[in-house]
Design a protein around this motif. Structure first.
Motif, short mmCIF file in Angstrom:
data_model
loop_
_atom_site.label_atom_id
_atom_site.label_comp_id
_atom_site.label_asym_id
_atom_site.label_seq_id
_atom_site.Cartn_x
_atom_site.Cartn_y
_atom_site.Cartn_z
N LEU A 262 0.83 -1.21 0.00
CA LEU A 262 0.00 0.00 0.00
C LEU A 262 0.86 1.26 0.00
N ILE A 303 -6.82 3.84 -2.52
CA ILE A 303 -6.75 2.82 -1.46
C ILE A 303 -7.91 1.83 -1.61
N PHE A 306 -7.12 -0.54 -4.39
CA PHE A 306 -6.08 -1.48 -3.92
C PHE A 306 -6.71 -2.59 -3.07
#
Length: 577
Positions: A262, A303, A306
């Motif tokens: 991340l 995010i 992801f």
């Protein structure tokens, strides 16, 4: 997904060799654990080095050797048996107690024809909301041992590939490191002003099985067995299509590896924007930025994308964007900037919810301890008080510590008065409290033992614990690299110097070293500048045990007296020659 261009390496048939070696072990009580620890740690170091060089075919080859070795199997059984959860059975109801049963379990560990048993599902209340239940899935003891065995081979890979500022479920890292990184990222006057305070919804329960089987560098056959085992509760047997069991030994490592990457994604995608920092502890994460719009319109969607690839999503209830002057709670502490003479000053304090939860627990102890003696009550309270205070002793907590000490003192007085409703306050103070310096009354008790000795118990005072800023661990440091041996020894020395483990240091100096430094043979006391030196380094399987440690002068350690021991004594810079 891990891609490799190396030619395939032939995997040796380790089963037969391992079985021959394991048959030679006949007595659990006489096993040389130091030898087996060194064997496993040596393989783990090789796995970590191969991972750094991105030789993933070699990584799998070394993992195969490790999980088929007798040393790893014995350590897996010992690791499970030393865990308090070893007394909790799975669906088969089997627990192991005797040394003979432990050795039989180690000899039975095999990959051939292995089939994982279903998990036993129980439900416990969530910490923040007692009405909601958290599912816990408990594998059988045999499955737990298998997971521990394969986790030994997976940990070096996870440590090398981990994000720099990932702190949850990792060796040598703690909540204090995460909070120290928050301070480093937000303390300066030019620091970012907006924070994305995010939480992943049902992280363990929703991870994609397909993603893990394609991207986790471990034995795919064994991993599929644990992921697809299913669970049993009061309503029957249910399949597990997603998620990794909360309660599985290998689940924390898998969770970290799923979320790793991340930080690199944010750096590569937003490299033109400064002020972007990510701090993660397990499934709780914090992202900083100078722009609220950037967080809301670009970073949060990135995010979410992801996580979506991994079957996860952010919690809508707990995810929010806050301004630094509003503050946010993270790991039981509140991070906020306050006006200070025309500038803004960052203060990290214990969160109000965490304080109320702690006080509620203390009140419950007093309420349930009506029939206990004073000594028993103090023995129950002190670990709770010291544990909570040690968690918060690295932030701005002194005022709160003193206030909580006063509240606990009044609770103790009410407890004592309730036991003697017809006695006056002076009589109660004289019986249950002890005067310190002729003024302060402390909750105190003494207990006579059978041998005539008197043990004294005094309730712990949080206000006496010094506030010390925690130094964050280096981002790339991990215990599977020889280069960080001395670094971790230095960090451990600092921890022991600043807490109650000083007693262990005194025992080593007096009982094992005759009050002398083993390098310069000069006098050594607890108040001098000292540090811990491991006789067998952590990278070779050495542990922080009394028989594996030397307490030495700091200057001796720096000057490299290990190589000069045979040359005689020398000046170590402590005033002795």
């Amino acid at each position: 997904m891990i891609a490799t261009t190396e030619p395939p390496v032939a995997i040796p048939e380790a089963n037969s060799c391992a079985n021959v070696a394991i048959r030679s072990v006949v007595d659990w009580e006489t096993i040389n654990w130091d030898y087996h620890t060194r064997i496993v740690r040596k393989l783990q170091l090789r796995i970590a080095k191969a991972t750094q060089l991105k030789k993933f075919i070699k990584v799998k080859h070394l993992q195969w050797i490790l999980v088929h070795s007798i040393s790893a199997k014995l350590l897996a059984v010992r690791g499970i048996m030393q865990n308090t959860g070893s007394k909790t059975p799975g669906v088969d109801g089997i627990t192991i107690k005797t040394p003979k049963e432990k050795l039989a379990l180690a000899k039975s560990l095999t990959r051939k024809n292995y089939k994982a048993a279903p998990l036993r599902r129980i439900y416990i209340p969530k910490a923040g909301n007692k009405k909601k239940l958290r599912p816990i899935s408990i594998p059988t003891l045999y499955d737990r041992t298998q997971q521990f065995l394969y986790n030994q081979a997976l940990l070096p890979v996870a440590e090398v590939t981990a994000d720099i500022n990932s702190f949850g479920f990792r060796q040598q890292r703690s909540c204090a490191d995460a909070m120290a990184q928050c301070f480093n990222a937000l303390a300066t006057q030019r620091a970012p002003l907006y924070i994305l305070d995010a939480d992943i919804s049902g992280c363990f329960d929703n991870i994609s099985h397909e993603w893990m089987l394609q991207n986790i560098c471990t034995d795919k056959v064994m991993l599929a067995q644990w992921l697809k085992a299913g669970y049993i509760d009061t309503k029957g047997l249910f399949p597990t299509k997603v998620g990794s069991a909360q309660g599985g030994i290998i689940s924390p490592t898998l969770c970290n590896m799923v979320l790793d990457g991340l930080t690199d994604m944010l750096k590569s995608k937003f490299k033109k924007h400064s002020g972007i920092n990510l701090i993660r502890y397990a499934d709780d994460l914090v992202v900083t930025s100078y722009s609220k719009e950037l967080l809301k319109q670009e970073i949060q969607p990135a995010i979410e994308y992801f996580l979506k690839e991994r079957g996860l999503e952010l919690s809508k209830e707990k995810t929010k964007i806050v301004y630094i002057e509003e503050g946010f709670d993270f790991l039981g502490q509140n991070v906020r900037k306050y006006p200070d003479h025309g500038k803004m000053k960052l203060l990290i304090k214990p969160a109000k919810k965490n304080i109320h939860s702690f006080l509620k627990g203390i009140n419950t102890v007093f309420h349930k301890a009506r029939s206990l003696s004073q000594s028993e009550l103090i023995r129950i309270l002190n670990p709770k008080i010291r544990g909570w205070a040690n968690h918060h002793r690295h932030v701005v907590s002194k005022y709160i510590f003193n206030r909580l000490d006063q509240m606990i003192w009044h609770q103790a007085l009410r407890w004592a008065k309730r036991r003697h409703p017809r006695k006056g306050i002076d009589w109660v103070l004289q019986k249950y409290f002890k005067k310190v310096k002729g003024i302060t009354h402390e909750f105190h008790s003494s207990e006579r033992q059978e041998n005539g000795t008197i043990l004294e118990y005094t309730i712990s005072k949080m206000g006496s614990i010094p506030i010390r800023r925690h130094v964050k661990i280096l981002g790339h440091a991990h215990p599977y690299d020889k280069g960080y041996d001395e670094y971790f020894e230095k960090r451990t020395s600092e921890k022991w110097r600043n807490n109650s483990k000083r007693r262990n240091v005194e025992n080593i100096i007096s009982m094992f070293q005759n009050d002398k430094c083993p390098y310069c043979q000069q006098k050594l006391t607890i108040n001098q500048r000292w540090c811990i030196n491991l006789k067998r380094k952590a990278s070779k399987g050495g542990e922080y045990r009394l028989d594996n440690m030397d307490i030495v002068h700091v200057n001796c350690h720096r000057s490299g007296y290990k190589a000069k021991l045979h040359k005689g004594k020398a000046d170590c810079g402590t005033g002795h020659k």
